[in-house]
Design an enzyme around this catalytic site. Structure first.
Site, PDB file in Angstrom:
ATOM      1  N   LYS A  33       0.817  -1.216   0.000  1.00 33.07           N
ATOM      2  CA  LYS A  33       0.000   0.000   0.000  1.00 33.07           C
ATOM      3  C   LYS A  33       0.849   1.264   0.000  1.00 33.07           C
ATOM      4  CE  LYS A  33      -0.729   0.610   4.983  1.00 33.07           C
ATOM      5  NZ  LYS A  33      -0.011   1.894   5.054  1.00 33.07           N
ATOM      6  N   THR A  34       1.978   1.255   0.719  1.00 28.55           N
ATOM      7  CA  THR A  34       2.832   2.451   0.746  1.00 28.55           C
ATOM      8  C   THR A  34       3.391   2.731  -0.644  1.00 28.55           C
ATOM      9  OG1 THR A  34       3.428   2.014   3.050  1.00 28.55           O
ATOM     10  CG2 THR A  34       4.833   3.534   1.830  1.00 28.55           C
ATOM     11  N   ASP A 225      -3.745   7.777   4.500  1.00 27.50           N
ATOM     12  CA  ASP A 225      -3.223   6.437   4.773  1.00 27.50           C
ATOM     13  C   ASP A 225      -3.896   5.882   6.029  1.00 27.50           C
ATOM     14  OD1 ASP A 225      -1.670   4.190   4.542  1.00 27.50           O
ATOM     15  OD2 ASP A 225       0.116   5.082   5.454  1.00 27.50           O
ATOM     16  N   GLU A 226      -4.022   4.563   6.106  1.00 30.74           N
ATOM     17  CA  GLU A 226      -4.603   3.890   7.279  1.00 30.74           C
ATOM     18  C   GLU A 226      -5.972   4.491   7.635  1.00 30.74           C
ATOM     19  OE1 GLU A 226      -3.257   1.300   8.215  1.00 30.74           O
ATOM     20  OE2 GLU A 226      -1.071   1.395   8.216  1.00 30.74           O
ATOM     21  N   GLN A 256      -7.860  -4.552   9.532  1.00 29.93           N
ATOM     22  CA  GLN A 256      -6.802  -4.129  10.448  1.00 29.93           C
ATOM     23  C   GLN A 256      -7.230  -2.930  11.295  1.00 29.93           C
ATOM     24  OE1 GLN A 256      -2.614  -4.528   8.968  1.00 29.93           O
ATOM     25  NE2 GLN A 256      -3.584  -4.694   6.970  1.00 29.93           N
ATOM     26  N   ARG A 611       1.800 -10.387  10.574  1.00 27.04           N
ATOM     27  CA  ARG A 611       3.131  -9.793  10.804  1.00 27.04           C
ATOM     28  C   ARG A 611       4.225 -10.783  10.397  1.00 27.04           C
ATOM     29  NH1 ARG A 611       1.664  -5.607   9.787  1.00 27.04           N
ATOM     30  NH2 ARG A 611      -0.269  -6.714   9.406  1.00 27.04           N
TER      31      ARG A 611
END
Length: 757
Positions: A33-34, A225-226, A256, A611
């Site tokens: 995503k980044t 973002d997020e 998330q 993770r």
């Protein structure tokens, strides 16, 4: 095709090339995503969008800096410096400083951190003659914070029937009055807390149409973002800023969303398609991080949630090993198992310490794992311990710097007016507070104008003169480091810490030295915001106040990381131990009777699973001590949601080493066949460098007398050789090789060294 589009998969490229109109990018864990977000910004700029018209909001300074760096690298120019990229709090702080006069604040207003805010509340509770044990500052602060994040001001708070009923139920009916007094006290002090940076931004946009028009015109394209972590205040501000152009791109993953306790609501991302017409939805489902086995487990687990945006993570990575499901007798056995397994993996598969993370539901679980790792001499970092900037000696030093910038800051004046001791007692301070309330003047106005206040004291006058002399240095154009150095020298603060020769005193002294080093670095490095470096003290204070835990570095990164799952969000590790999977612990006992709460616990489990890149262990204990009682535990219901085909089950008893092959057992069986293994084990078990005992009658020598090649003595690190020297009389720095303690850069004016030869 442009070079920056090469390497994007089909869905990523669709998200990047979409220009106008609302866009929701549902980015699964590890889906890049980044990369998509930064490439999209670069694409907008390549298509001719002025970078001054692009706003990108993140949740950490680290993420913002990484985005800007990637964009500059992608485009090969410095246009990214003109972008508005930063955290919600840092960007809104910049806007509020520019528009502060509209809200009646000075443009150099102080930003209170959580401890500052609680201190103000504590004083108000005392002034109102309330019981501090009942009206605990932390509890009251959380109520006020929740209200601000729900856009509820003091008047609304006191007029809201449901809120008042809740406060009455908890027998705290005066929280509304405390909130009102707190808001007025902060305003009088020229201060905002973290929540105010959102709340006051909302007030600015709703009460001042010219400000709303200005920033709607400024920001043609908005990227968040997020997005699943946004709260009501952030949601409302974004809606207002993007109302004119509606070129809003949100990136996030509903699976998330794990921060409801901070006010975040998953509904913001779930209802995005209802908020705008013609929304483009792009799902990023290809994972670049984990094995397919790990993703299969994650998909199956999150599939049990009802309230979600459906997606299916997949990868072209290898299938990977099964998930190890380990049951132990006790929580201590759980800690021993994890330490043994880490050693085994290091020996078998050559992992470094930094490749491992131990993730748990609550910080209280860390003890057994810390003990297990210490037993095996495995270095670790406990993420989420006391922040550097929350240590008393650092907060004392920063309090001086904040008062120099903003003399209205009553809380920080009270913190330093008699530290180091200068004969200004508690009674005198209380008289000043009473007088300031009588005259409706600030604390500073009272102590700096004795003819008006009638309070005369040579000690207080000396303090005022000292602060004014520091402020004069600002007028002379001195930078943040010059001011900080002057404070350390003339207040006696550094000398007092230096005179304390206890282990704790030396640690505090070294912390202050590190603070001065960081301020020096701040004045000598480019601005992370992309503008020409503002070296002023005010600029420095804003930067460090807005730092998050995730932004703080580690000088020795090769350590096993121990942290809560919440702290692990956004991180990845080759090997992950997900521990404490027991009912009433994970999921938490407080979430078992509400579907929304239980689904958030499941999302937390999903975050923990994703993770892991290569190997994942899930552990649970038959019994553990909780609140002083030995409790028998049932396995977590979440374990039942993991497909049995992906699990490799094992059990380790209290007196047995893990059946999967403990490290110690492997050594015992292998020393004769593998002699090099014992050498490596001995090396791994090498104790830490011994603590140095200073030479009797240790007296520091003049820093200017030191030369390259000299042997010197440091009170903690022992004897070392000077490798290099730089700087002048007031800021001389030496690089010294201390042998077993390694090479260190020391600021000689503060470190104090004795020349040996």
């Amino acid at each position: 095709m442009q070079n920056y589009l090469v390497g994007l998969n089909e869905q990523q490229r669709i998200a990047v090339e979409h220009i106008d109109g609302p866009l929701m990018i549902v980015a699964g864990a590890g889906s890049g995503k980044t990369k998509v977000l930064t490439t999209r910004i670069a694409h907008l700029m390549h298509r001719g969008v002025d970078p001054f018209n692009i706003l990108a909001l993140t949740f950490t300074n680290k993420a913002a800096a990484e985005m800007k760096e990637r964009i500059e690298k992608t485009l090969g120019n410095t246009d990214a410096r003109n972008l508005y990229i930063g955290t919600f709090h840092s960007v809104f702080a910049r806007v509020l400083r520019a528009e502060a006069n509209k809200l009646g604040y000075p443009n150099n207003f102080t930003i209170y951190d959580t401890d500052d805010a609680k201190s103000v509340i504590k004083d108000i509770v005392k002034d109102m003659n309330l019981d501090e044990k009942h009206y605990k500052p932390a509890y009251v602060y959380n109520r006020i914070s929740a209200a601000k994040n729900s856009l509820i001001d003091p008047v609304m708070y006191k007029n809201d029937t449901l809120i008042q009923q809740e406060d009455a139920r908890t027998t705290r009916p005066l929280i509304g009055d405390i909130y009102d007094a707190y808001a007025k006290r902060c305003f009088k002090n020229g201060a905002m807390d973290f929540d105010d940076l959102l709340f006051k931004m909302y007030v600015l946009l709703t009460h001042f149409p010219d400000a709303l028009a200005k920033y709607q015109g400024r920001f043609h394209y908005i990227l968040i973002d997020e997005y699943q972590d946004t709260n009501l205040a952030q949601y409302a501000i974004i809606k207002m800023l993007g109302a004119r152009h509606e070129n809003i791109c949100v990136v996030g993953d509903d699976a998330q969303s794990i921060y409801s306790f901070r006010g975040a609501t998953v509904q913001n991302i779930l209802q995005f398609q209802d908020d705008y017409e013609d929304v483009k939805v792009v799902k990023l489902e290809q994972n670049y991080r984990s094995t397919q086995t790990i993703l299969n487990v994650a998909n199956n687990v999150i599939g049990n949630n009802k309230n979600q945006i459906p997606k299916e993570l997949w990868t072209s990575n290898k299938e990977g090993e099964k998930i190890m499901l380990v049951r132990t007798m006790t929580d201590n056995d759980e800690g021993k198992f994890v330490a043994d397994a880490i050693k085994e993996q290091q020996m078998r598969n050559h992992y470094a310490n930094k490749d491992f993370a131990v993730l748990y539901r609550t910080n209280a679980q860390s003890r057994s794992f810390e003990e297990g790792l210490r037993r095996m001499n495995i270095p670790y970092k406990l993420v989420g311990g006391t922040s550097f900037y929350q240590r008393k000696e650092i907060k004392d030093y920063l309090a001086y710097l904040r008062v120099i910038v903003n003399s209205q800051d009553e809380e920080n004046i009270k913190r330093i007016i008699n530290y180091p001791t200068r004969g200004i007692g508690k009674t005198s301070i209380e008289k000043i507070i009473i007088r300031s309330n009588e005259l409706n003047k600030t604390f500073w106005e009272v102590i700096s104008q004795p003819e008006m206040s009638g309070i005369h004291s040579s000690n207080i006058e000396g303090f005022v003169t000292m602060i004014r002399s520091f402020r004069a240095l600002i007028d002379q154009g001195k930078n943040a480091y010059d001011l900080a150095y002057a404070v350390g020298k003339h207040t006696g603060l550094v000398q007092e810490l230096y005179n304390d020769k206890s282990v704790e005193g030396l640690a505090r002294y070294e912390n202050v030295q590190e603070l001065l080093n960081s301020i020096k670095e701040f004045t000598e490095t480019p601005d992370e915001e992309g503008e020409l470096r503002d070296k002023s003290l005010g600029s420095y204070l804003q930067q460090i106040t807005l730092l998050t835990d995730a932004d703080e570095g580690d000088n020795d990164p090769d350590k096993v990381k121990l942290m809560t799952i919440h702290a692990a969000k956004g991180l990845e590790f080759p090997c992950v131990f997900l521990v404490g999977l027991e009912e009433n612990l994970f999921p938490s006992s407080m979430s078992l009777y509400d579907r929304a709460d239980l689904e958030e616990e499941r999302r937390l489990f999903y975050v923990a699973i994703t993770r892991a890149k290569e190997r994942l262990w899930i552990t649970h204990a038959n019994s553990r001590y909780r609140f002083g009682q030995l409790v028998q535990n049932d396995p977590s219901r979440f374990i039942e949601e993991v497909p049995a085909a992906h699990l490799d089950r094992t059990f380790t008893g209290a007196s047995n080493r893990p059946q999967v092959g403990g490290f110690q057992g492997m050594l015992n069986n292998s020393f004769e066949k593998m002699p090099s293994l014992k050498k490596l084990a001995d090396k791994l078990a090498t104790p830490a460098p011994p603590t140095h005992t200073p030479t009797a009658n240790f007296i520091a020598d003049d820093p200017m007398a030191m030369e390259i090649g000299m042997q010197v003595e440091h009170q903690k690190f022992g004897f070392g050789n000077i490798l290099s020297l730089e700087g002048g009389v007031n800021n001389r720095i030496a690089e010294i090789d201390f042998g077993s303690h390694g090479k260190k850069k020391i600021m000689l004016n503060f470190a104090k060294l004795r020349i040996v030869r």
